[in-house]
Motif scaffolding. Sequence first.
Motif, PDB file in Angstrom:
ATOM      1  N   VAL A 124      -5.248  21.171  12.401  1.00 21.96           N
ATOM      2  CA  VAL A 124      -5.319  22.180  13.456  1.00 21.96           C
ATOM      3  C   VAL A 124      -6.299  21.666  14.501  1.00 21.96           C
ATOM      4  CG1 VAL A 124      -5.886  24.569  14.009  1.00 21.96           C
ATOM      5  CG2 VAL A 124      -4.845  24.022  11.795  1.00 21.96           C
ATOM      6  N   ASN A 125      -5.846  21.625  15.735  1.00 24.19           N
ATOM      7  CA  ASN A 125      -6.685  21.164  16.834  1.00 24.19           C
ATOM      8  C   ASN A 125      -7.549  22.333  17.305  1.00 24.19           C
ATOM      9  OD1 ASN A 125      -7.836  19.906  18.990  1.00 24.19           O
ATOM     10  ND2 ASN A 125      -5.933  19.445  20.051  1.00 24.19           N
ATOM     11  N   LEU A 126      -8.840  22.243  17.065  1.00 27.29           N
ATOM     12  CA  LEU A 126      -9.783  23.301  17.438  1.00 27.29           C
ATOM     13  C   LEU A 126     -10.577  22.936  18.686  1.00 27.29           C
ATOM     14  CD1 LEU A 126     -11.250  24.080  13.898  1.00 27.29           C
ATOM     15  CD2 LEU A 126      -9.408  25.271  15.077  1.00 27.29           C
ATOM     16  N   THR A 127     -10.103  21.968  19.436  1.00 25.05           N
ATOM     17  CA  THR A 127     -10.825  21.479  20.610  1.00 25.05           C
ATOM     18  C   THR A 127     -10.985  22.590  21.629  1.00 25.05           C
ATOM     19  OG1 THR A 127      -9.984  19.272  20.249  1.00 25.05           O
ATOM     20  CG2 THR A 127     -10.808  19.763  22.449  1.00 25.05           C
ATOM     21  N   ASP A 128     -12.230  22.762  22.057  1.00 25.52           N
ATOM     22  CA  ASP A 128     -12.515  23.736  23.114  1.00 25.52           C
ATOM     23  C   ASP A 128     -13.524  23.094  24.064  1.00 25.52           C
ATOM     24  OD1 ASP A 128     -14.645  23.731  21.405  1.00 25.52           O
ATOM     25  OD2 ASP A 128     -14.969  25.879  21.475  1.00 25.52           O
ATOM     26  N   GLY A 129     -13.046  22.653  25.155  1.00 24.25           N
ATOM     27  CA  GLY A 129     -13.944  21.998  26.096  1.00 24.25           C
ATOM     28  C   GLY A 129     -14.035  20.516  25.830  1.00 24.25           C
ATOM     29  N   ALA A 130     -15.247  19.980  25.945  1.00 26.16           N
ATOM     30  CA  ALA A 130     -15.447  18.536  25.874  1.00 26.16           C
ATOM     31  C   ALA A 130     -15.443  17.999  24.448  1.00 26.16           C
ATOM     32  CB  ALA A 130     -16.765  18.174  26.554  1.00 26.16           C
ATOM     33  N   ARG A 131     -15.860  18.797  23.487  1.00 27.45           N
ATOM     34  CA  ARG A 131     -15.973  18.300  22.110  1.00 27.45           C
ATOM     35  C   ARG A 131     -14.681  18.545  21.343  1.00 27.45           C
ATOM     36  NH1 ARG A 131     -21.269  18.557  18.487  1.00 27.45           N
ATOM     37  NH2 ARG A 131     -20.725  16.702  17.345  1.00 27.45           N
ATOM     38  N   GLU A 132     -14.159  17.472  20.745  1.00 27.99           N
ATOM     39  CA  GLU A 132     -12.909  17.588  19.996  1.00 27.99           C
ATOM     40  C   GLU A 132     -13.212  17.919  18.535  1.00 27.99           C
ATOM     41  OE1 GLU A 132      -9.647  14.796  21.882  1.00 27.99           O
ATOM     42  OE2 GLU A 132     -11.481  13.679  21.454  1.00 27.99           O
ATOM     43  N   ASN A 133     -12.526  18.948  18.025  1.00 27.01           N
ATOM     44  CA  ASN A 133     -12.719  19.422  16.662  1.00 27.01           C
ATOM     45  C   ASN A 133     -11.366  19.504  15.960  1.00 27.01           C
ATOM     46  OD1 ASN A 133     -15.632  20.197  16.893  1.00 27.01           O
ATOM     47  ND2 ASN A 133     -14.778  21.518  18.468  1.00 27.01           N
ATOM     48  N   ILE A 134     -11.371  19.192  14.680  1.00 27.04           N
ATOM     49  CA  ILE A 134     -10.156  19.220  13.873  1.00 27.04           C
ATOM     50  C   ILE A 134     -10.438  19.998  12.591  1.00 27.04           C
ATOM     51  CG2 ILE A 134      -8.614  17.778  12.451  1.00 27.04           C
ATOM     52  CD1 ILE A 134      -8.038  17.497  15.358  1.00 27.04           C
ATOM     53  N   ARG A 135      -9.481  20.837  12.198  1.00 26.35           N
ATOM     54  CA  ARG A 135      -9.534  21.498  10.887  1.00 26.35           C
ATOM     55  C   ARG A 135      -8.434  20.875  10.043  1.00 26.35           C
ATOM     56  NH1 ARG A 135     -10.112  27.299  11.223  1.00 26.35           N
ATOM     57  NH2 ARG A 135     -12.291  26.832  10.839  1.00 26.35           N
ATOM     58  N   ILE A 136      -8.761  20.580   8.811  1.00 29.90           N
ATOM     59  CA  ILE A 136      -7.814  19.956   7.889  1.00 29.90           C
ATOM     60  C   ILE A 136      -7.594  20.890   6.698  1.00 29.90           C
ATOM     61  CG2 ILE A 136      -7.389  17.987   6.377  1.00 29.90           C
ATOM     62  CD1 ILE A 136      -9.359  16.404   8.102  1.00 29.90           C
ATOM     63  N   PHE A 137      -6.332  21.113   6.367  1.00 30.73           N
ATOM     64  CA  PHE A 137      -5.937  21.831   5.153  1.00 30.73           C
ATOM     65  C   PHE A 137      -5.117  20.853   4.320  1.00 30.73           C
ATOM     66  CE2 PHE A 137      -6.038  25.050   8.492  1.00 30.73           C
ATOM     67  CZ  PHE A 137      -6.795  26.052   7.912  1.00 30.73           C
ATOM     68  N   MET A 138      -5.466  20.694   3.054  1.00 32.39           N
ATOM     69  CA  MET A 138      -4.693  19.829   2.164  1.00 32.39           C
ATOM     70  C   MET A 138      -4.544  20.505   0.810  1.00 32.39           C
ATOM     71  SD  MET A 138      -6.100  15.962   2.883  1.00 32.39           S
ATOM     72  CE  MET A 138      -7.842  16.327   2.662  1.00 32.39           C
ATOM     73  N   THR A 139      -3.369  20.348   0.217  1.00 33.99           N
ATOM     74  CA  THR A 139      -3.122  20.842  -1.130  1.00 33.99           C
ATOM     75  C   THR A 139      -2.674  19.671  -1.986  1.00 33.99           C
ATOM     76  OG1 THR A 139      -2.495  23.014  -0.299  1.00 33.99           O
ATOM     77  CG2 THR A 139      -1.838  22.490  -2.546  1.00 33.99           C
ATOM     78  N   PHE A 140      -3.392  19.449  -3.070  1.00 33.65           N
ATOM     79  CA  PHE A 140      -3.121  18.352  -3.991  1.00 33.65           C
ATOM     80  C   PHE A 140      -2.561  18.932  -5.284  1.00 33.65           C
ATOM     81  CE2 PHE A 140      -6.380  17.016  -1.127  1.00 33.65           C
ATOM     82  CZ  PHE A 140      -6.159  15.676  -0.904  1.00 33.65           C
ATOM     83  N   ARG A 141      -1.622  18.205  -5.884  1.00 37.19           N
ATOM     84  CA  ARG A 141      -1.012  18.667  -7.127  1.00 37.19           C
ATOM     85  C   ARG A 141      -0.832  17.484  -8.063  1.00 37.19           C
ATOM     86  NH1 ARG A 141       5.093  20.623  -7.518  1.00 37.19           N
ATOM     87  NH2 ARG A 141       5.242  18.508  -6.778  1.00 37.19           N
ATOM     88  N   TYR A 142      -1.047  17.727  -9.342  1.00 39.73           N
ATOM     89  CA  TYR A 142      -0.797  16.692 -10.344  1.00 39.73           C
ATOM     90  C   TYR A 142       0.705  16.555 -10.498  1.00 39.73           C
ATOM     91  CZ  TYR A 142      -1.484  13.833 -14.480  1.00 39.73           C
ATOM     92  OH  TYR A 142      -1.495  12.790 -15.369  1.00 39.73           O
ATOM     93  N   LYS A 143       1.211  15.364 -10.261  1.00 38.29           N
ATOM     94  CA  LYS A 143       2.650  15.133 -10.180  1.00 38.29           C
ATOM     95  C   LYS A 143       3.320  15.018 -11.542  1.00 38.29           C
ATOM     96  CE  LYS A 143       3.661  11.857  -7.275  1.00 38.29           C
ATOM     97  NZ  LYS A 143       4.084  10.639  -6.579  1.00 38.29           N
ATOM     98  N   ASN A 144       2.662  14.424 -12.508  1.00 31.85           N
ATOM     99  CA  ASN A 144       3.304  14.113 -13.790  1.00 31.85           C
ATOM    100  C   ASN A 144       3.038  15.164 -14.858  1.00 31.85           C
ATOM    101  OD1 ASN A 144       4.169  11.702 -12.629  1.00 31.85           O
ATOM    102  ND2 ASN A 144       2.272  10.668 -13.172  1.00 31.85           N
TER     103      ASN A 144
END
Length: 164
Positions: A124-144
């Motif tokens: 998610v791009n949270l950039t507001d003005g001059a400073r660039e900000n990013i939010r990351i969401f990740m979901t990990f799962r055991y595959k086997n």
Amino acid sequence: MRRAFTLIEIIIYLAIIGMIAVTLVLFSISVSTSRGKAEVVSEVQSNARFALDIMRQKIRRASGINIAASTFNSPQGVLSVVMPNASENTVFNLDNGRLRMTVGINPAEFLTSDEIEVTDLRFVNLTDGARENIRIFMTFRYKNAGSVEYQYEYSVESAMSIRF
């Protein structure tokens, strides 16, 4: 005169020994299952920590975000960051459920093991003005996961700013 055991005494002894044996077997199975589950949890969480740490380092060292090459607010997100040295520009994306990082023209490196599947990667791009900000969401799962006991999913969320 020697006294022998009666049939009732032998049955009682066998019942007591049988209950002890069953308890020991059930306890051993429980310990083994718990150990396997703990290993699954550890594998998923360590992959999540490692991937997030690498992403955090790269994003903080970046000089900007390549908005045109990035995909935001999608479960199959792509993040392209511009580095001070153009040959180190970095792209994060998914390849068959594995998180990978491509630095410049080098071959892609996987940030997760082949036992782990990333089912959701959102930027998610949270950039507001001059400073660039990013939010990351990740979901990990055991595959086997062979059975219900070994199914485990772990979600992480983090926000970071480009410091350059």
